[in-house]
Structures are given as structure tokens and as C-alpha cells.
Design an enzyme around this catalytic site. Structure first.
Site, PDB file in Angstrom:
ATOM      1  N   CYS A 159       4.561  -8.533  13.791  1.00 60.62           N
ATOM      2  CA  CYS A 159       5.917  -7.961  13.838  1.00 60.62           C
ATOM      3  C   CYS A 159       6.968  -9.028  13.591  1.00 60.62           C
ATOM      4  CB  CYS A 159       6.216  -7.344  15.192  1.00 60.62           C
ATOM      5  SG  CYS A 159       5.174  -5.959  15.641  1.00 60.62           S
ATOM      6  N   HIS A 166      -0.387  -3.911  15.527  1.00 60.18           N
ATOM      7  CA  HIS A 166      -1.203  -4.836  14.736  1.00 60.18           C
ATOM      8  C   HIS A 166      -2.583  -5.096  15.313  1.00 60.18           C
ATOM      9  CE1 HIS A 166       2.853  -5.559  13.206  1.00 60.18           C
ATOM     10  NE2 HIS A 166       2.209  -5.642  12.068  1.00 60.18           N
ATOM     11  N   HIS A 186       0.848  -1.195   0.000  1.00 57.08           N
ATOM     12  CA  HIS A 186       0.000   0.000   0.000  1.00 57.08           C
ATOM     13  C   HIS A 186       0.887   1.250   0.000  1.00 57.08           C
ATOM     14  CE1 HIS A 186       0.925   0.354   4.276  1.00 57.08           C
ATOM     15  NE2 HIS A 186       0.487  -0.878   4.481  1.00 57.08           N
ATOM     16  N   CYS A 243      -0.491  -6.108  20.857  1.00 54.34           N
ATOM     17  CA  CYS A 243       0.483  -5.302  20.113  1.00 54.34           C
ATOM     18  C   CYS A 243      -0.295  -4.199  19.401  1.00 54.34           C
ATOM     19  CB  CYS A 243       1.234  -6.166  19.099  1.00 54.34           C
ATOM     20  SG  CYS A 243       2.115  -5.151  17.897  1.00 54.34           S
ATOM     21  N   CYS A 268       4.550 -11.661  18.611  1.00 54.48           N
ATOM     22  CA  CYS A 268       3.567 -11.038  17.711  1.00 54.48           C
ATOM     23  C   CYS A 268       3.897 -11.476  16.290  1.00 54.48           C
ATOM     24  CB  CYS A 268       3.597  -9.517  17.823  1.00 54.48           C
ATOM     25  SG  CYS A 268       2.625  -8.735  16.512  1.00 54.48           S
ATOM     26  N   HIS A 314       4.166   1.406   2.022  1.00 58.71           N
ATOM     27  CA  HIS A 314       5.338   0.738   1.437  1.00 58.71           C
ATOM     28  C   HIS A 314       5.894   1.560   0.270  1.00 58.71           C
ATOM     29  CE1 HIS A 314       2.683  -2.603   2.969  1.00 58.71           C
ATOM     30  NE2 HIS A 314       3.767  -2.774   3.692  1.00 58.71           N
ATOM     31  N   LYS A 324      -1.391   4.664  11.817  1.00 59.51           N
ATOM     32  CA  LYS A 324      -0.430   4.117  10.862  1.00 59.51           C
ATOM     33  C   LYS A 324      -1.198   3.382   9.762  1.00 59.51           C
ATOM     34  CE  LYS A 324       3.306   0.917  10.031  1.00 59.51           C
ATOM     35  NZ  LYS A 324       3.856  -0.399  10.264  1.00 59.51           N
ATOM     36  N   LYS A 357      -2.618  -2.755   6.808  1.00 58.55           N
ATOM     37  CA  LYS A 357      -3.711  -3.614   6.383  1.00 58.55           C
ATOM     38  C   LYS A 357      -4.533  -4.065   7.590  1.00 58.55           C
ATOM     39  CE  LYS A 357      -4.925  -7.251   3.285  1.00 58.55           C
ATOM     40  NZ  LYS A 357      -5.122  -8.552   3.912  1.00 58.55           N
TER      41      LYS A 357
HETATM   42  N1  MSP Z   1      10.010  -7.557   6.070  1.00 58.95           N
HETATM   43  C1  MSP Z   1      10.276  -6.531   6.991  1.00 58.95           C
HETATM   44  C2  MSP Z   1      11.576  -5.802   6.646  1.00 58.95           C
HETATM   45  C3  MSP Z   1      12.775  -6.682   6.574  1.00 58.95           C
HETATM   46  S1  MSP Z   1      14.176  -5.808   6.060  1.00 58.95           S
HETATM   47  C4  MSP Z   1      15.435  -6.849   6.288  1.00 58.95           C
HETATM   48  C5  MSP Z   1       9.146  -5.518   6.982  1.00 58.95           C
HETATM   49  N2  MSP Z   1       8.357  -5.520   5.897  1.00 58.95           N
HETATM   50  S2  MSP Z   1       7.062  -4.641   5.688  1.00 58.95           S
HETATM   51  O1  MSP Z   1       6.525  -5.057   4.420  1.00 58.95           O
HETATM   52  O2  MSP Z   1       6.202  -4.765   6.826  1.00 58.95           O
HETATM   53  O3  MSP Z   1       7.513  -3.144   5.654  1.00 58.95           O
HETATM   54  C6  MSP Z   1       8.452  -2.676   4.749  1.00 58.95           C
HETATM   55  C7  MSP Z   1       8.649  -1.180   4.828  1.00 58.95           C
HETATM   56  O4  MSP Z   1       7.427  -0.500   4.642  1.00 58.95           O
HETATM   57  C8  MSP Z   1       9.212  -0.697   6.166  1.00 58.95           C
HETATM   58  O5  MSP Z   1      10.182   0.312   5.941  1.00 58.95           O
HETATM   59  C9  MSP Z   1       8.025  -0.101   6.831  1.00 58.95           C
HETATM   60  O6  MSP Z   1       8.381   0.870   7.753  1.00 58.95           O
HETATM   61  C10 MSP Z   1       7.315   0.503   5.628  1.00 58.95           C
HETATM   62  N3  MSP Z   1       5.928   0.795   5.941  1.00 58.95           N
HETATM   63  C11 MSP Z   1       4.862  -0.041   6.014  1.00 58.95           C
HETATM   64  N4  MSP Z   1       3.770   0.677   6.401  1.00 58.95           N
HETATM   65  C12 MSP Z   1       4.135   1.964   6.575  1.00 58.95           C
HETATM   66  C13 MSP Z   1       3.435   3.160   6.793  1.00 58.95           C
HETATM   67  N5  MSP Z   1       2.150   3.181   7.046  1.00 58.95           N
HETATM   68  N6  MSP Z   1       4.145   4.314   6.723  1.00 58.95           N
HETATM   69  C14 MSP Z   1       5.475   4.359   6.338  1.00 58.95           C
HETATM   70  N7  MSP Z   1       6.138   3.263   6.122  1.00 58.95           N
HETATM   71  C15 MSP Z   1       5.571   2.038   6.483  1.00 58.95           C
HETATM   72  O7  MSP Z   1       9.014  -4.750   7.915  1.00 58.95           O
END
Ligand code: MSP
Length: 476
Positions: free
Chosen positions: A132, A149, A20, A146, A129, A23, A299, A302
Site C-alpha cells: 500500500c 496484499h 491487469h 494487510c 505495508c 487497472h 480483489k 498480482k
Molecule cells: N500509484 C497509486 C496511485 C497514485 S495516484 C496519485 C496506485 N497505483 S495502482 O497501480 O496500485 O492502482 C491504480 C488504480 O488501479 C487504482 O485506481 C486502483 O484502485 C485500480 N485497481 C487496481 N486493482 C484493481 C481492481 N482489482 N479492481 C478495480 N480497480 C483496481 O494505487
């Protein structure tokens, strides 16, 4: 040291659900830096990919009735399309199920930890969790829940291999204090230092292997698989050749810039550096931990259900509008809110009637009144130094503001000099002004390029061909 290359990595994304805007935020910022460094003539490498060995990926596959590897593969393909739609140009896309590029590196890391005396076995009970993919302490939870989530952490009792993270507390602290490992922004650096001040605790680095087997087996003990973060973090070395292409690794390691959200800073600023120290490898140079995209104050995630799919915004406003919003409308050191209404307002205020109009007006005058193509090569815009400073200090929205100030100045100049009226009375002077406006516009292009590449390219081509540009923003 080779000054002409720059290696950027993004976190690898969990392929358990669709990506989304949260990311997109990390990846678009990474791409903005990549394009900025390319623009300076540097060779760049942007690594991204998927974090597949997480239990939540296996769970999602099970729920979809698919084999986890097939499921993760389909998601990985859709993530590639997602990045392409956002004009994010990655150099490689690593999947942690890749047995050629990823597994040899992870296995080597584990062997090096073991050889350094950093691995031991211990039984452990804790609250886990799944969202996380992390054991939580009481202070991370509210009534066992948590908050990231909105789910209850599960009690797990396991015999695992532990990594001696505690051993590296002082070494990491010293590297962060001295900015050898630079953490941006400073507030995040201080948070990490406070954490290090309390001392790091050893961390569980494996889980009992369950059927169906999902994850990377621990070398020498197939009854255990590596903890997902232990394998995931090594993607940064493995993606640039560690244990499969020495020359590539030699060329690119260490990372110049690691982009990530603040939720995963601890893993990157404490666990990953300790792993690298244990394995005898240099640390990344800079970590930029950005804030969250919130939507309606929470935040974007999903599990909370407030996600915005950037592809919907792209379909309506064009990709550069989305990149514009990410670059300029957020202050990246803090959290920032996005709703569809806010997006529309920003679009109407700054894109619909701003840059597109300005370019059309200037180029219309140029094509109507100036015959030969205009020579625009010359010094960079006088604000370029400020722009560069903002970019090198990771203040992307300040850099974007400088671009929009320059756009505003050109607008003001047209209003004040009114060259379209002057053409009747003093065509020489009018031509001189329009010439200056075209040159001014051309100087915006290199600053705009990293943020809105397609728009910058259209402006550049309109100037080069001395013609009216095609519509800059297409609302479909
Ligand atoms: N798989 C782990 C990262 C492993 S790195 C060795 C992970 N994945 S994630 O898909 O949950 O998130 C990836 C990135 O997206 C992270 O930098 C996370 O902070 C960012 N974001 C996901 N949702 C977000 C927001 N709502 N706002 C800003 N960034 C966020 O964590």
C-alpha cells in the site's frame, strides 16, 4: 467558467509489475467519460502516467537486476502500449521521475506547505505495508497482516517530516458536505465524511533517504526523500503545466473528474485536498471512486495471483468486447466479478449474436432494397436524454443498458414488422420500415461510441457508405 472543456485524470500506476484488468477498469472508465465529453463537442484532457518513486518500484528493479529508472521506463512504455491496446486515448502520460514536468511542481508544493507552517519534524514508529506504501494502524491489519496484499506490515522507526493534515479536517468536511468537492457514489462520500468526523491525523510526508537514492529529495534537506504519496498526488497539477507551462495550467486546472478505485479514495478525498488548500490551489470538482474487479470473489491483484490480462481477452474477442464488459457488466458503485467463463457468456449473449447481427441484417436489407444513401441526420435517439443523465451521474452501466435497450427495440421491430417478407407484397412500406431502422441504428452510434469506439465507427461508416459492414467482432 469555460463550459467547453473537461479535464479527467486517472491514478498514476505503479510500474513495479504488469497492469491487469483491475487497472484497465479505471482507465477504460476514464476514457468512456473522455469520449462522451468529446462527443458533446467539448475539448478534453485525459492525464495518466506512472507512480515511479515508490520503494516497491526500486525493489522490483533490484530483483530484476536493473537500474530503477531504466526498469520504470520500460514499464512505462509497456503501460502506454497497454492503454493503446484498450483504445484509451490519453492526452499526456506523466512519469514522476520526470524532472522537467513533475519535480518543479512537487518542490513548489513542499515550499508552500512549509511557508504555510504545515511541515514539522517528528520521530515515528509504525507498521508499514510496502504494497500500500502506507503506515497502517492496528485496525487496518489482521494479526499484523494487510489483507489487501496478504503480507505482514513491517515495523519502521524513522524521523520524518510531517504534514499538518489535521488542520484541514473541517475545511475539507465542509467542501465535501456541500458537494463543492463532489464524491460519487454517495456511499463513498459518507465513508469519507465518517472518517473526517473522527478527525484527520497528521501524516508523515518524508522518509530517510537510503542508498541507492530513490525518490524526490526534500527541499533544503537532502537526507530525506518525499513520501511517495506526497509526490504522486501532485502529478495531477504537474501533468497540466504547474510550474512549467502557466497557460496550460490556467486552462486545465482544476480537474473536472478524478477516476480511482475505492482503495485509494482516502488519499484523494482527504490528503490531496489538504495539500491543495495548503498550497492555495483550487480543489478537483468530482471524485468518482469505483469498486473493485474481483475474480473468484477476491480483489484482482498480482499478490493474490488471480489477475486477468485484458490483452489476452482482446486477442480472443477484440478490444470493444473488453470495453463492453467493463462498461456494462459491472455495477461501478460496487465490486463486480470477472472470470474468463463470465466473459465468454456475456460475449456470446450480447455481442456475438446481438449488435453485429442486427447491423448486418439492417444494412443487408438497406443495400438490397434501397438504392440511394439514406439521410440519417436528425434528432438524437429519444432515449438520449436518459443516457446523458446516466453519464452525468456516472452510472456508466445504466447508460450502456440504455444503448442495449435501444438495440433490443430495433431487433423487436424487425421481428414484428418482418420487412424482408413485406418486400414481396408491399415494397413501399418495407422500404419505409428499413429506412426507419437505418435511422434508428444511426442514433445508437453516438451513445455506443464512448463505450465501443471501433464498433460505433464501423456502424457509422456502413450507414454512410450504404453497405454491409465489415464483421464487427473478430474472434481471432
Ligand atoms: N500509484 C497509486 C496511485 C497514485 S495516484 C496519485 C496506485 N497505483 S495502482 O497501480 O496500485 O492502482 C491504480 C488504480 O488501479 C487504482 O485506481 C486502483 O484502485 C485500480 N485497481 C487496481 N486493482 C484493481 C481492481 N482489482 N479492481 C478495480 N480497480 C483496481 O494505487
Amino acid at each position: 467558467m469555460n463550459m467547453h472543456k473537461f479535464y479527467i485524470d486517472t491514478p498514476i500506476y505503479y510500474p513495479n509489475a504488469d497492469l491487469h484488468l483491475g487497472h484497465a477498469y479505471t482507465s477504460v472508465l476514464a476514457d468512456i467519460f473522455r469520449r462522451y465529453h468529446e462527443g458533446k463537442g467539448e475539448e478534453t484532457f485525459l492525464l495518466t502516467g506512472t507512480d515511479e518513486n515508490a520503494s516497491k518500484v526500486a525493489k522490483a528493479a533490484l530483483a530484476a537486476g536493473k537500474d530503477p529508472l531504466v526498469f520504470a521506463g520500460e514499464k512505462a512504455e509497456s503501460f502506454k502500449e497497454f492503454f493503446t491496446a484498450l483504445d484509451v486515448g490519453y492526452s499526456d502520460f506523466i512519469r514522476t521521475t520526470d524532472k522537467k514536468k513533475h519535480w518543479p511542481g512537487v518542490t513548489e508544493f513542499w515550499k508552500r506547505f512549509d511557508a504555510a507552517g504545515d511541515i514539522y519534524k517528528k520521530s515515528y514508529t509504525g507498521l508499514y505495508c510496502v504494497g500500500c506504501e502506507e503506515f497502517k494502524t492496528d485496525k487496518d491489519l489482521v494479526d499484523g497482516i494487510c489483507l489487501l496484499h496478504n503480507t505482514k506490515a513491517e515495523e519502521l522507526s524513522e524521523e520524518n517530516y510531517f504534514f499538518r493534515l489535521s488542520k484541514y479536517t473541517q475545511a475539507i468536511k465542509q467542501k465535501i458536505e456541500s458537494d463543492e468537492l463532489c464524491i460519487v457514489p454517495v456511499a463513498r462520500k459518507n465513508e469519507v465524511l465518517a472518517l473526517l468526523g473522527e478527525g484527520l491525523e497528521d501524516i508523515s510526508f518524508s522518509r530517510p533517504a537510503k542508498k541507492p537514492l530513490w525518490g524526490i529529495p526534500v527541499p533544503g534537506d537532502e537526507s530525506q526523500v518525499m513520501y511517495v504519496w506526497c509526490d504522486a498526488l501532485t502529478n495531477y497539477t504537474n501533468g497540466v503545466g504547474f510550474m512549467w507551462d502557466d497557460a496550460l495550467f490556467e486552462k486545465w486546472w482544476p480537474t473536472d473528474l478524478q477516476l480511482l478505485g475505492k482503495d485509494i479514495l482516502r488519499f484523494h478525498a482527504a490528503v490531496w485536498p489538504a495539500m491543495l488548500l495548503s498550497a492555495g490551489l483550487p480543489l478537483a470538482k468530482t471524485i468518482f471512486a469505483h469498486g473493485f474487479v474481483t475474480s473468484g470473489g477476491k480483489k484482482m491483484s498480482k499478490s493474490i495471483g488471480n489477475v486477468i490480462d485484458p490483452r489476452e481477452l482482446i486477442a480472443e474477442y477484440g478490444v470493444d468486447a473488453v470495453r463492453y464488459y467493463i462498461a456494462r457488466e459491472f455495477s461501478h458503485f460496487d465490486d463486480g466479478d470477472l472470470t474468463r467463463e463470465k466473459f465468454k457468456e456475456a460475449y456470446n449473449a450480447n455481442l456475438a449474436n446481438g449488435l453485429g447481427n442486427l447491423t448486418s441484417r439492417i444494412m443487408k436489407m438497406a443495400t438490397s432494397y434501397i438504392e440511394k444513401p439514406i439521410e440519417t441526420r436528425g434528432d438524437a435517439h429519444y432515449r438520449f436524454a436518459d443516457y446523458e443523465k446516466a453519464m452525468t451521474e456516472y452510472r456508466v452501466n445504466d447508460a450502456a443498458n440504455i444503448v442495449w435497450e435501444a438495440i433490443g427495440e430495433l431487433d423487436k421491430e424487425i421481428q414484428e414488422t418482418e420487412p424482408f417478407k413485406l418486400f414481396k407484397t408491399n415494397p413501399e412500406k418495407a422500404r419505409e420500415i428499413v429506412h426507419g431502422l437505418v435511422v434508428g441504428l444511426s442514433k445508437i452510434v453516438p451513445m455506443l461510441g464512448p463505450i465501443m469506439p471501433a464498433t460505433a465507427a464501423k456502424i457509422a461508416s456502413a450507414i454512410k457508405n450504404h453497405e454491409m459492414p465489415a464483421p464487427l467482432f473478430l474472434r481471432k
